[in-house]
Design a protein around this motif. Sequence first.
Motif, PDB file in Angstrom:
ATOM      1  N   SER A   2      50.594  82.994  21.583  1.00  0.00           N
ATOM      2  CA  SER A   2      51.028  82.659  22.927  1.00  0.00           C
ATOM      3  C   SER A   2      52.486  82.235  22.975  1.00  0.00           C
ATOM      4  N   ILE A   3      53.123  82.091  21.809  1.00  0.00           N
ATOM      5  CA  ILE A   3      54.554  81.813  21.742  1.00  0.00           C
ATOM      6  C   ILE A   3      55.175  82.899  20.874  1.00  0.00           C
ATOM      7  N   ASP A  20      49.604  78.336  20.185  1.00  0.00           N
ATOM      8  CA  ASP A  20      49.883  77.273  21.162  1.00  0.00           C
ATOM      9  C   ASP A  20      50.303  75.965  20.490  1.00  0.00           C
ATOM     10  N   SER A  51      59.616  83.112  24.252  1.00  0.00           N
ATOM     11  CA  SER A  51      58.760  83.354  25.413  1.00  0.00           C
ATOM     12  C   SER A  51      57.403  82.730  25.134  1.00  0.00           C
ATOM     13  N   SER A  52      56.835  82.065  26.151  1.00  0.00           N
ATOM     14  CA  SER A  52      55.539  81.418  25.933  1.00  0.00           C
ATOM     15  C   SER A  52      54.630  81.571  27.139  1.00  0.00           C
ATOM     16  N   GLU A  53      53.356  81.585  26.851  1.00  0.00           N
ATOM     17  CA  GLU A  53      52.313  81.530  27.871  1.00  0.00           C
ATOM     18  C   GLU A  53      51.208  80.682  27.265  1.00  0.00           C
ATOM     19  N   LEU A  54      51.360  79.384  27.377  1.00  0.00           N
ATOM     20  CA  LEU A  54      50.442  78.461  26.729  1.00  0.00           C
ATOM     21  C   LEU A  54      49.082  78.490  27.406  1.00  0.00           C
ATOM     22  N   GLY A  55      48.036  78.387  26.609  1.00  0.00           N
ATOM     23  CA  GLY A  55      46.672  78.475  27.109  1.00  0.00           C
ATOM     24  C   GLY A  55      46.285  77.349  28.043  1.00  0.00           C
ATOM     25  N   HIS A  57      48.165  75.924  30.353  1.00  0.00           N
ATOM     26  CA  HIS A  57      49.168  75.810  31.421  1.00  0.00           C
ATOM     27  C   HIS A  57      48.553  75.167  32.666  1.00  0.00           C
ATOM     28  N   ALA A  61      47.424  81.121  37.964  1.00  0.00           N
ATOM     29  CA  ALA A  61      48.601  81.966  38.140  1.00  0.00           C
ATOM     30  C   ALA A  61      48.720  82.352  39.605  1.00  0.00           C
TER      31      ALA A  61
END
Length: 92
Positions: A2-3, A20, A51-55, A57, A61
Motif C-alpha cells: 500500500s506504500i 501499511d 505514493s500511499s493508499e493506507l488500509g 484511511h 472514498a
Amino acid sequence: MSIVVFWLCAGQPFVETFSDEQLLPALAFAEARRKDTNAQGLPLNHHVVLSSELGDHVGKAGVSDKLPTDYSWTKAHRGGPPESGTPPKTLA
C-alpha cells in the motif's frame, strides 16, 4: 503493498513496495534515494515519489454529500450577482 516509492535512475524507472506498517522505513528509503549521488557528487536519482493508499484511511472514498447548514455557494452561480441583501465580499 500500500506504500510505493518510485524513482528514476539514469532514465530507468525503479519501484520499491512497502506494507501499511512500514511508513517510516518507506519515508527513509525515499529520502535516501533523494540524497543518492554519483562519484562526481551529482544527484543519482530523479523524480523520487512516494505514493500511499493506507488500509486504515479515514472515511469512504469519494465526496461527501453533507454540507454545513449555512453553506449556500454553488458553482452554477459563481461570478453571478450576489444574493439579495448580501453585498459581495472583497479581499481588501
